[in-house]
Design an enzyme around this catalytic site. Structure first.
Site, PDB file in Angstrom:
ATOM      1  N   ASP A  12       0.828  -1.214   0.000  1.00  0.00           N
ATOM      2  CA  ASP A  12       0.000   0.000   0.000  1.00  0.00           C
ATOM      3  C   ASP A  12       0.863   1.264   0.000  1.00  0.00           C
ATOM      4  O   ASP A  12       1.954   1.276   0.573  1.00  0.00           O
ATOM      5  CB  ASP A  12      -0.905  -0.024   1.247  1.00  0.00           C
ATOM      6  CG  ASP A  12      -2.041   0.983   1.146  1.00  0.00           C
ATOM      7  OD1 ASP A  12      -2.269   1.536   0.052  1.00  0.00           O
ATOM      8  OD2 ASP A  12      -2.689   1.224   2.180  1.00  0.00           O
ATOM      9  N   GLY A  13       0.351   2.313  -0.630  1.00  0.00           N
ATOM     10  CA  GLY A  13       1.008   3.614  -0.560  1.00  0.00           C
ATOM     11  C   GLY A  13       1.660   4.072  -1.852  1.00  0.00           C
ATOM     12  O   GLY A  13       2.360   5.094  -1.869  1.00  0.00           O
ATOM     13  N   GLY A  15       0.258   5.434  -4.437  1.00  0.00           N
ATOM     14  CA  GLY A  15      -0.306   6.730  -4.834  1.00  0.00           C
ATOM     15  C   GLY A  15       0.295   7.870  -4.015  1.00  0.00           C
ATOM     16  O   GLY A  15       0.688   8.913  -4.569  1.00  0.00           O
ATOM     17  N   TRP A  17       3.129   7.846  -2.406  1.00  0.00           N
ATOM     18  CA  TRP A  17       4.556   7.954  -2.743  1.00  0.00           C
ATOM     19  C   TRP A  17       4.714   8.862  -3.959  1.00  0.00           C
ATOM     20  O   TRP A  17       5.576   9.742  -3.993  1.00  0.00           O
ATOM     21  CB  TRP A  17       5.106   6.559  -3.041  1.00  0.00           C
ATOM     22  CG  TRP A  17       6.563   6.488  -3.388  1.00  0.00           C
ATOM     23  CD1 TRP A  17       7.599   6.271  -2.527  1.00  0.00           C
ATOM     24  CD2 TRP A  17       7.147   6.615  -4.703  1.00  0.00           C
ATOM     25  NE1 TRP A  17       8.796   6.258  -3.213  1.00  0.00           N
ATOM     26  CE2 TRP A  17       8.548   6.462  -4.551  1.00  0.00           C
ATOM     27  CE3 TRP A  17       6.628   6.843  -5.977  1.00  0.00           C
ATOM     28  CZ2 TRP A  17       9.433   6.542  -5.628  1.00  0.00           C
ATOM     29  CZ3 TRP A  17       7.508   6.922  -7.049  1.00  0.00           C
ATOM     30  CH2 TRP A  17       8.891   6.769  -6.868  1.00  0.00           C
ATOM     31  N   ARG A  25       0.063   8.950 -10.439  1.00  0.00           N
ATOM     32  CA  ARG A  25      -0.080   7.711  -9.659  1.00  0.00           C
ATOM     33  C   ARG A  25       0.584   6.526 -10.350  1.00  0.00           C
ATOM     34  O   ARG A  25       1.139   5.640  -9.698  1.00  0.00           O
ATOM     35  CB  ARG A  25      -1.560   7.419  -9.403  1.00  0.00           C
ATOM     36  CG  ARG A  25      -2.225   8.440  -8.475  1.00  0.00           C
ATOM     37  CD  ARG A  25      -3.699   8.128  -8.297  1.00  0.00           C
ATOM     38  NE  ARG A  25      -3.919   6.825  -7.702  1.00  0.00           N
ATOM     39  CZ  ARG A  25      -3.853   6.568  -6.397  1.00  0.00           C
ATOM     40  NH1 ARG A  25      -3.587   7.525  -5.541  1.00  0.00           N
ATOM     41  NH2 ARG A  25      -4.067   5.348  -5.944  1.00  0.00           N
ATOM     42  N   HIS A  29       2.856   3.260  -9.034  1.00  0.00           N
ATOM     43  CA  HIS A  29       2.626   1.829  -9.262  1.00  0.00           C
ATOM     44  C   HIS A  29       3.842   1.190  -9.939  1.00  0.00           C
ATOM     45  O   HIS A  29       4.209   0.063  -9.633  1.00  0.00           O
ATOM     46  CB  HIS A  29       1.366   1.619 -10.105  1.00  0.00           C
ATOM     47  CG  HIS A  29       0.105   2.018  -9.392  1.00  0.00           C
ATOM     48  ND1 HIS A  29      -0.167   1.652  -8.092  1.00  0.00           N
ATOM     49  CD2 HIS A  29      -0.966   2.768  -9.780  1.00  0.00           C
ATOM     50  CE1 HIS A  29      -1.346   2.131  -7.721  1.00  0.00           C
ATOM     51  NE2 HIS A  29      -1.841   2.835  -8.727  1.00  0.00           N
ATOM     52  N   SER A  57      -7.300  -5.640  -5.892  1.00  0.00           N
ATOM     53  CA  SER A  57      -8.395  -6.194  -5.093  1.00  0.00           C
ATOM     54  C   SER A  57      -9.694  -6.136  -5.883  1.00  0.00           C
ATOM     55  O   SER A  57      -9.833  -5.360  -6.837  1.00  0.00           O
ATOM     56  CB  SER A  57      -8.538  -5.419  -3.780  1.00  0.00           C
ATOM     57  OG  SER A  57      -9.288  -4.241  -3.992  1.00  0.00           O
ATOM     58  N   SER A  58     -10.654  -6.951  -5.449  1.00  0.00           N
ATOM     59  CA  SER A  58     -11.953  -6.954  -6.142  1.00  0.00           C
ATOM     60  C   SER A  58     -12.643  -5.601  -5.992  1.00  0.00           C
ATOM     61  O   SER A  58     -13.583  -5.303  -6.720  1.00  0.00           O
ATOM     62  CB  SER A  58     -12.832  -8.103  -5.637  1.00  0.00           C
ATOM     63  OG  SER A  58     -12.734  -8.237  -4.256  1.00  0.00           O
ATOM     64  N   GLU A  59     -12.168  -4.778  -5.064  1.00  0.00           N
ATOM     65  CA  GLU A  59     -12.748  -3.438  -4.887  1.00  0.00           C
ATOM     66  C   GLU A  59     -12.001  -2.376  -5.727  1.00  0.00           C
ATOM     67  O   GLU A  59     -12.476  -1.250  -5.884  1.00  0.00           O
ATOM     68  CB  GLU A  59     -12.691  -3.015  -3.411  1.00  0.00           C
ATOM     69  CG  GLU A  59     -13.703  -3.756  -2.515  1.00  0.00           C
ATOM     70  CD  GLU A  59     -13.364  -5.221  -2.291  1.00  0.00           C
ATOM     71  OE1 GLU A  59     -12.169  -5.540  -2.112  1.00  0.00           O
ATOM     72  OE2 GLU A  59     -14.290  -6.058  -2.330  1.00  0.00           O
ATOM     73  N   LEU A 123      10.744 -20.680  -4.398  1.00  0.00           N
ATOM     74  CA  LEU A 123       9.804 -19.755  -3.772  1.00  0.00           C
ATOM     75  C   LEU A 123       8.493 -19.869  -4.541  1.00  0.00           C
ATOM     76  O   LEU A 123       8.510 -20.008  -5.760  1.00  0.00           O
ATOM     77  CB  LEU A 123      10.319 -18.300  -3.896  1.00  0.00           C
ATOM     78  CG  LEU A 123       9.352 -17.196  -3.442  1.00  0.00           C
ATOM     79  CD1 LEU A 123       9.307 -17.121  -1.911  1.00  0.00           C
ATOM     80  CD2 LEU A 123       9.764 -15.823  -3.980  1.00  0.00           C
ATOM     81  N   ARG A 180       1.695  -4.884   6.172  1.00  0.00           N
ATOM     82  CA  ARG A 180       1.051  -3.835   5.378  1.00  0.00           C
ATOM     83  C   ARG A 180       1.893  -2.573   5.463  1.00  0.00           C
ATOM     84  O   ARG A 180       2.260  -2.142   6.566  1.00  0.00           O
ATOM     85  CB  ARG A 180      -0.365  -3.548   5.884  1.00  0.00           C
ATOM     86  CG  ARG A 180      -1.045  -2.465   5.020  1.00  0.00           C
ATOM     87  CD  ARG A 180      -2.496  -2.253   5.347  1.00  0.00           C
ATOM     88  NE  ARG A 180      -3.106  -1.386   4.340  1.00  0.00           N
ATOM     89  CZ  ARG A 180      -4.374  -1.414   3.968  1.00  0.00           C
ATOM     90  NH1 ARG A 180      -5.198  -2.274   4.526  1.00  0.00           N
ATOM     91  NH2 ARG A 180      -4.821  -0.590   3.042  1.00  0.00           N
TER      92      ARG A 180
HETATM   93  C1  FPP Z   1      -1.926   0.332  -3.213  1.00  0.00           C
HETATM   94  O1  FPP Z   1      -1.442   1.620  -3.394  1.00  0.00           O
HETATM   95  C2  FPP Z   1      -1.490  -0.492  -4.282  1.00  0.00           C
HETATM   96  C3  FPP Z   1      -2.294  -1.058  -5.217  1.00  0.00           C
HETATM   97  C4  FPP Z   1      -3.751  -0.870  -5.313  1.00  0.00           C
HETATM   98  C5  FPP Z   1      -1.755  -1.879  -6.251  1.00  0.00           C
HETATM   99  C6  FPP Z   1      -0.490  -2.601  -5.911  1.00  0.00           C
HETATM  100  C7  FPP Z   1       0.188  -2.778  -7.173  1.00  0.00           C
HETATM  101  C8  FPP Z   1       1.518  -2.781  -7.378  1.00  0.00           C
HETATM  102  C9  FPP Z   1       2.559  -2.753  -6.358  1.00  0.00           C
HETATM  103  C10 FPP Z   1       2.000  -2.800  -8.750  1.00  0.00           C
HETATM  104  C11 FPP Z   1       1.339  -3.804  -9.582  1.00  0.00           C
HETATM  105  C12 FPP Z   1       1.856  -5.163  -9.308  1.00  0.00           C
HETATM  106  C13 FPP Z   1       1.696  -6.090 -10.210  1.00  0.00           C
HETATM  107  C14 FPP Z   1       2.185  -7.480  -9.998  1.00  0.00           C
HETATM  108  C15 FPP Z   1       1.030  -5.728 -11.438  1.00  0.00           C
HETATM  109  P1  FPP Z   1      -2.496   2.774  -3.550  1.00  0.00           P
HETATM  110  O2  FPP Z   1      -2.655   3.060  -4.993  1.00  0.00           O
HETATM  111  O3  FPP Z   1      -3.772   2.412  -2.853  1.00  0.00           O
HETATM  112  O4  FPP Z   1      -1.768   3.929  -2.818  1.00  0.00           O
HETATM  113  P2  FPP Z   1      -2.440   5.113  -1.982  1.00  0.00           P
HETATM  114  O5  FPP Z   1      -3.243   4.453  -0.888  1.00  0.00           O
HETATM  115  O6  FPP Z   1      -1.278   5.860  -1.471  1.00  0.00           O
HETATM  116  O7  FPP Z   1      -3.289   5.877  -2.959  1.00  0.00           O
END
Ligand code: FPP
Length: 243
Positions: A12-13, A15, A17, A25, A29, A57-59, A123, A180
């Site tokens: 998480d994070g 966005g 970052w 955003r 990613h 996520s599904s959301e 792994l 997390r």
């Molecule tokens: C949460 O950060 C992250 C996600 C919703 C996606 C996680 C995805 C990756 C690390 C890259 C994709 C990986 C693969 C294997 C394709 P956020 O966008 O919710 O951040 P924020 O809460 O700061 O907005």
């Protein structure tokens, strides 16, 4: 120090970052994928056998269309660019989540990755994609109910063990540790069944900044925890019961 065999991560994070750097955003990613790569490379050396990551996520469908399509695109790029290295390093890829809701080209890429790497054992990288814990439990309940309706399964034969064996994670041990990043203190529908007794570690850093050192620190934190699984701690067991 005993390492957990299975570590699951809510990445998480991304966005925030990116926002902190005045970047879009998508840049967050992309940096998140790099952090994932580094984590996969580090995991076997830290004694980890299973690494599960929450990638979509599904959301997450409720995000703007362009971000959903960016995340789908990043998954495709990750599989296309990294599959050879993953395979060479003995990484087995498994996908959990509702594949039926994904585009056919993504579904076949995911199947290709699973098939190519099926015999690898350095792994297991479990990618949770279009995954939600409640959705997984509901899909599993439907599957079992259909087997009961067909007369192939006795409803009395459904146990916690057999239910677990029908989840997307069949054959994968429960995660001992869930990490997390980004300071949020929630599970957000991640591995709801499997994380029943997991130790939780919440880190303030944003996912793109996550490094081998953060992972090693989380493992040290885990090693200092006492896991009781609803029973008593070693100190609290009566002397007679200790035998
Ligand atoms: C949460 O950060 C992250 C996600 C919703 C996606 C996680 C995805 C990756 C690390 C890259 C994709 C990986 C693969 C294997 C394709 P956020 O966008 O919710 O951040 P924020 O809460 O700061 O907005």
């Amino acid at each position: 120090m005993t390492s957990p065999a299975h570590v699951a991560i809510i990445m998480d994070g991304n966005g925030r970052w990116a926002k902190a750097r005045g970047l879009p955003r998508l840049a967050g990613h992309r940096a998140g994928v790099e952090a994932l790569r580094n984590t996969v490379r580090a995991a076997p050396g830290l004694g980890i056998s299973f690494l599960t990551v929450y990638a979509f996520s599904s959301e997450n469908w409720s995000r703007p269309k362009s971000e959903v399509s960016d995340l789908m695109g990043l998954l495709k790029i990750f599989i296309r660019r990294d599959l050879a290295e993953l395979h060479q390093n003995g990484v087995r890829v498994r996908i959990i989540g509702d594949r039926a809701g994904l585009q056919p080209d993504i579904r076949s890429l995911l199947e290709e990755a699973e098939t190519l790497t099926v015999r690898n054992d350095a792994l297991t990288l479990v990618i949770a994609f279009n995954y939600g814990g409640r959705d997984e439990i509901v899909r599993t309940a439907r599957k079992l109910a259909a087997a009961v309706a067909r007369g192939e399964l006795d409803s009395e034969a459904i146990t916690a063990e057999s239910f677990a064996g029908s989840l997307d994670t069949q054959g994968i041990p429960d995660p001992e540790l869930v990490i997390r990043t980004s300071g949020e203190l929630r599970l957000s529908n991640f591995l709801l069944w499997q994380a029943a007794y997991s130790e939780l570690v919440f880190l303030p850093c944003f996912w793109p900044d996550f490094s081998r050192e953060h992972l090693a620190d989380a493992l040290r934190d885990f090693a200092g925890r006492e896991r009781r699984f609803g029973g008593l701690g070693a100190e609290d067991v009566p002397v007679t019961a200790k035998g």
